[in-house]
Design a protein around this motif. Structure first.
Motif, PDB file in Angstrom:
ATOM      1  N   SER A   1       0.826  -1.206   0.000  1.00 22.97           N
ATOM      2  CA  SER A   1       0.000   0.000   0.000  1.00 22.97           C
ATOM      3  C   SER A   1       0.862   1.259   0.000  1.00 22.97           C
ATOM      4  O   SER A   1       0.506   2.264  -0.620  1.00 22.97           O
ATOM      5  CB  SER A   1      -0.918   0.003   1.233  1.00 22.97           C
ATOM      6  OG  SER A   1      -1.775  -1.123   1.213  1.00 22.97           O
TER       7      SER A   1
ATOM      8  N   ILE B   1      -8.089   0.612  -1.923  1.00 23.87           N
ATOM      9  CA  ILE B   1      -9.186   0.218  -1.031  1.00 23.87           C
ATOM     10  C   ILE B   1      -8.828  -1.039  -0.233  1.00 23.87           C
ATOM     11  O   ILE B   1      -9.441  -1.341   0.784  1.00 23.87           O
ATOM     12  CB  ILE B   1     -10.498   0.009  -1.827  1.00 23.87           C
ATOM     13  CG1 ILE B   1     -11.701   0.062  -0.878  1.00 23.87           C
ATOM     14  CG2 ILE B   1     -10.484  -1.305  -2.596  1.00 23.87           C
ATOM     15  CD1 ILE B   1     -13.028   0.111  -1.582  1.00 23.87           C
TER      16      ILE B   1
ATOM     17  N   THR C   1      -6.027  -1.434   1.361  1.00 24.66           N
ATOM     18  CA  THR C   1      -5.154  -1.115   2.498  1.00 24.66           C
ATOM     19  C   THR C   1      -5.771  -1.679   3.777  1.00 24.66           C
ATOM     20  O   THR C   1      -6.906  -1.339   4.114  1.00 24.66           O
ATOM     21  CB  THR C   1      -4.982   0.409   2.632  1.00 24.66           C
ATOM     22  OG1 THR C   1      -4.439   0.913   1.419  1.00 24.66           O
ATOM     23  CG2 THR C   1      -4.040   0.730   3.774  1.00 24.66           C
TER      24      THR C   1
ATOM     25  N   CYS D   1      -6.480  -1.394   6.802  1.00 20.16           N
ATOM     26  CA  CYS D   1      -6.660  -0.591   8.012  1.00 20.16           C
ATOM     27  C   CYS D   1      -7.493  -1.282   9.091  1.00 20.16           C
ATOM     28  O   CYS D   1      -7.229  -1.088  10.275  1.00 20.16           O
ATOM     29  CB  CYS D   1      -7.267   0.761   7.657  1.00 20.16           C
ATOM     30  SG  CYS D   1      -6.098   1.818   6.760  1.00 20.16           S
TER      31      CYS D   1
ATOM     32  N   SER E   1     -14.230  -4.257   2.580  1.00 19.69           N
ATOM     33  CA  SER E   1     -13.139  -3.899   1.669  1.00 19.69           C
ATOM     34  C   SER E   1     -13.147  -4.774   0.426  1.00 19.69           C
ATOM     35  O   SER E   1     -12.894  -4.297  -0.693  1.00 19.69           O
ATOM     36  CB  SER E   1     -11.790  -4.010   2.386  1.00 19.69           C
ATOM     37  OG  SER E   1     -11.676  -3.062   3.416  1.00 19.69           O
TER      38      SER E   1
ATOM     39  N   THR F   1     -13.898   5.527   0.422  1.00 19.32           N
ATOM     40  CA  THR F   1     -14.657   4.355   0.885  1.00 19.32           C
ATOM     41  C   THR F   1     -13.914   3.624   1.994  1.00 19.32           C
ATOM     42  O   THR F   1     -14.508   3.211   3.007  1.00 19.32           O
ATOM     43  CB  THR F   1     -14.914   3.396  -0.288  1.00 19.32           C
ATOM     44  OG1 THR F   1     -15.624   4.081  -1.319  1.00 19.32           O
ATOM     45  CG2 THR F   1     -15.707   2.179   0.168  1.00 19.32           C
ATOM     46  N   GLN F   2     -12.598   3.476   1.807  1.00 25.72           N
ATOM     47  CA  GLN F   2     -11.804   2.785   2.820  1.00 25.72           C
ATOM     48  C   GLN F   2     -11.823   3.540   4.145  1.00 25.72           C
ATOM     49  O   GLN F   2     -11.888   2.937   5.222  1.00 25.72           O
ATOM     50  CB  GLN F   2     -10.361   2.610   2.337  1.00 25.72           C
ATOM     51  CG  GLN F   2      -9.469   1.835   3.302  1.00 25.72           C
ATOM     52  CD  GLN F   2      -9.970   0.414   3.517  1.00 25.72           C
ATOM     53  OE1 GLN F   2     -10.111  -0.368   2.591  1.00 25.72           O
ATOM     54  NE2 GLN F   2     -10.267   0.088   4.760  1.00 25.72           N
TER      55      GLN F   2
ATOM     56  N   ASP G   1     -12.961   2.208   7.738  1.00 26.26           N
ATOM     57  CA  ASP G   1     -12.084   2.324   8.902  1.00 26.26           C
ATOM     58  C   ASP G   1     -12.824   2.907  10.096  1.00 26.26           C
ATOM     59  O   ASP G   1     -12.639   2.469  11.238  1.00 26.26           O
ATOM     60  CB  ASP G   1     -10.883   3.212   8.579  1.00 26.26           C
ATOM     61  CG  ASP G   1      -9.989   2.603   7.510  1.00 26.26           C
ATOM     62  OD1 ASP G   1     -10.146   1.393   7.238  1.00 26.26           O
ATOM     63  OD2 ASP G   1      -9.152   3.329   6.949  1.00 26.26           O
TER      64      ASP G   1
END
Length: 644
Positions: free
Chosen positions: A104, A295, A297, A299, A599, A619-620, A624
């Motif tokens: 990422s 997206i 990633t 998290c 995700s 979105t991510q 989160d």
């Protein structure tokens, strides 16, 4: 998040600080640039192109370059070392969540998403710092052991006393142990009478009486009076030094816990990479590959799980439970073998009067009243147990006179017009071989004479905690422990008595620290283990178990060795720790799996071209937020944290 063992805590700390400073500088510069843009607009000048639009088109003005410089510094100075370490994991085929975080970072750089990349750097380094600070190293425990031992011994020669280092003590030297000092070597008492606390070393819960000829152990704490001993062993060969050797050995083989994020990341990372490659291959558009990875990633793993852990640590601290190794919260619910030390864990670590067997013509209550009245004036280790029993029975304490307590002879005095003497079985039988006494049992005992005739036998054992039996019996149905063991350095009679009282089937007694260590290692190979102990002799076993729990505040050594410390010596708190761990794991899985599932849906949408990289990043962030909000629930105490 997994801590990479090849990366020391100092570089991780520096990277974390650098990341915070860089992100802070970026936000300040961005605010200044936005203010400048507004000024130019109000002045009639053409406004600058938005920084983000310039970023994606590759056109950088000098002002935008200034703004991005702190983030570029973070990615070069912090991201490059982290990526180098993560490459090693890739070569080892360790596809954890932090590896996807590394991808990422690279993706963020390619997209000119420098802020996102810097945040991932901060999460990677910050998580590693948190874990490296929580997990003790061998040196910390060994240093604590070394600090506890005296460096000076008092050697007596004729009428003079000389302070020497413990390394200078030779076999046969005469040493003086002052009140409350720690004995530097194993030896034999040659002068003086008193008591020593050996419970940290042997598991014996009593203050041990010391007279001429008694053996003393290095590491034992002297009582109220000075003792003169003869050194029987060198400092390096004494009991305490051997425990240090065993501690060092156990630290070298400390179990490695596989973190929950790694386990989930091992599945999530290949899925994310596969979706990104399929999207690129099917569409021929590299932007879709990048959009999927943005997206993707992780998290929910990099943030959701650590937030859940920190929230659970906070809850535990409010319940007087100190979590020293956060990884145990992820593993507690999967342990299947519980191993207990005896003294101070399932018992209170103090003697209790368990039986008073009166002789012919005497009543138990009358004898207890007489003996308790006399014991008020004694410093013998069993005096407190006798007085407590009398107080519990609301017995009156009578007037006492002519008190005598000679070394090796016992306690005697005039109580309510009667001559009362407390002695031992051996002393009585030496004077009155025909005396009829009850059979010898486990634990300790003393004999009471009234006016020279046998009156009663008092029997003592280590006092069993009131809730030990209910706690042990709920471990299997409530926490799925398949095997419960009692491993103690105490005598067989004492250990078996406790095992019968609380319902433990697997019993080991008379175990030295190295024997305890070997038992724990063997059990840990078969299943994940929890070990509870409170003495220095438990330190190696605490380290060797999957999870070591130190009970109470009796020793800095056990606190250093353990993964968690129960501050107020309560089995209720141990049960609360089990529930906090199980609850943490459940909430962490909700946050991680729920976040990853959302995700994956977003990745599919990005792969089909419905989400651009910018939309995917937004979105991510929304995912989160939900993951973190759910994770914060772990800090909120439920209605109950115990079920026994």
């Amino acid at each position: 998040m997994a801590h990479n063992p090849q990366l020391s805590s100092k570089p991780e700390t520096l990277i974390s600080v650098l990341s915070l400073l860089g992100i802070g500088a970026y936000l300040i510069l961005r605010y200044a640039l936005d203010a400048g843009n507004e000024f130019y607009t109000l002045s009639g000048h053409a406004s600058l192109t938005s920084p983000r639009a310039d970023t994606y088109s590759g056109r950088f003005s000098f002002r935008i370059l200034q703004q991005e410089l702190p983030l570029i510094a973070v990615l070069i100075l912090g991201g490059v070392p982290l990526l180098y370490q993560l490459l090693g994991k890739l070569f080892r085929r360790d596809l954890g969540a932090d590896l996807l975080a590394g991808i990422s970072i690279v993706t963020a750089v390619l997209l000119h998403e420098y802020l996102a990349g810097s945040l991932v750097v901060l999460m990677l380094a910050g998580g590693a710092v948190l874990e490296s600070q929580a997990v003790r190293r061998a040196s910390s425990v060994l240093e604590a052991l070394a600090r506890r031992m005296p460096s000076i011994a008092h050697r007596k020669t004729d009428d003079t006393m000389t302070d020497i280092t413990t390394e200078q003590v030779a076999i046969g030297d005469i040493l003086l142990i002052l009140p409350h000092e720690i004995c530097p070597v194993d030896g034999t008492v040659v002068e003086g009478t008193g008591t020593m606390d050996e419970s940290y070393l042997t598991g014996e819960p009593y203050m041990m009486s010391k007279v001429n000829g008694s053996q003393v152990l290095s590491g034992a704490i002297n009582g109220e009076t000075a003792l003169t001993i003869r050194a029987d062993k060198l400092a390096v060969d004494s009991r305490y030094a051997k425990i240090m050797e065993v501690m060092h050995s156990s630290e070298q083989h400390r179990p490695k816990l596989r973190r929950l994020g790694d386990q989930l990341g091992a599945v999530y990372t290949p899925v994310a990479l596969t979706l990104a490659l399929v999207a690129w291959s099917a569409s021929g558009d590299v932007i879709r590959f990048l959009a999927v990875l943005v997206i993707a990633t992780p998290c929910p793993l990099l943030i959701g799980i650590p937030v859940t852990i920190i929230s659970s640590i906070s809850l535990a601290a409010r319940r007087e439970i100190i979590i020293k190794n956060p990884a145990i919260l992820e593993t507690l619910g999967t342990c299947r073998t519980a191993i207990f030390d005896k003294t101070g864990t399932l018992t209170y670590g103090r003697p209790a009067l368990t039986a008073l067997i009166p002789g012919h013509g005497h009543s138990a209550q009358a004898v207890l009243s007489l003996i308790a009245s006399l014991e008020r004036y004694s410093k013998h280790p069993l005096s407190g147990a006798i007085i407590k029993a009398a107080e519990k029975s609301a017995l009156p304490l009578l007037k006492v006179s002519n008190i005598m307590e000679l070394p090796g002879e016992g306690l005697s005095g005039e109580v309510d017009g009667k001559r009362v003497q407390v002695t031992s079985r051996q002393k009585l039988l030496a004077l009155q071989p025909e005396a009829r006494l009850p059979p010898v049992c486990g634990g300790l005992e003393c004999i009471v004479l009234i006016d020279g005739a046998y009156a009663a036998t008092l029997q003592f054992r280590d006092e069993v905690r009131a809730d030990s039996s209910s706690f042990i019996n709920h471990l299997h149905p409530s926490h799925l422990f398949d095997r419960v063991m009692l491993v103690s350095g105490d005598r067989e009679s004492e250990v078996r008595y406790l095992a019968e009282q609380v319902g433990i089937e697997h019993v080991y007694f008379g175990q030295s620290p190295i024997q305890k260590l070997n038992i724990v290692r063997r059990e840990t190979k078969a299943a994940k283990t929890v070990f509870l102990g409170d003495g220095i002799n438990d330190a190696p076993a605490l380290t060797a178990a999957t999870i070591g729990i130190a009970f109470g505040q009796n020793s800095d050594i056990t606190g250093e060795s353990a993964d968690a410390v129960i501050m107020n010596s309560s089995l209720l708190k141990v049960d609360e720790l089990f529930h906090i761990g199980e609850r943490m794991r459940a909430i962490a899985l909700q946050s991680a799996i729920g976040g990853m599932s959302l995700s994956v849906i977003g990745m599919i949408a990005a792969g089909l071209g419905y989400l651009t990289p910018v939309a995917g990043a937004i979105t991510q962030e929304i995912i989160d937020v939900f993951a973190v909000l759910n994770a914060l629930r772990a800090a909120i105490p439920p209605k109950t944290l115990s079920d026994y």
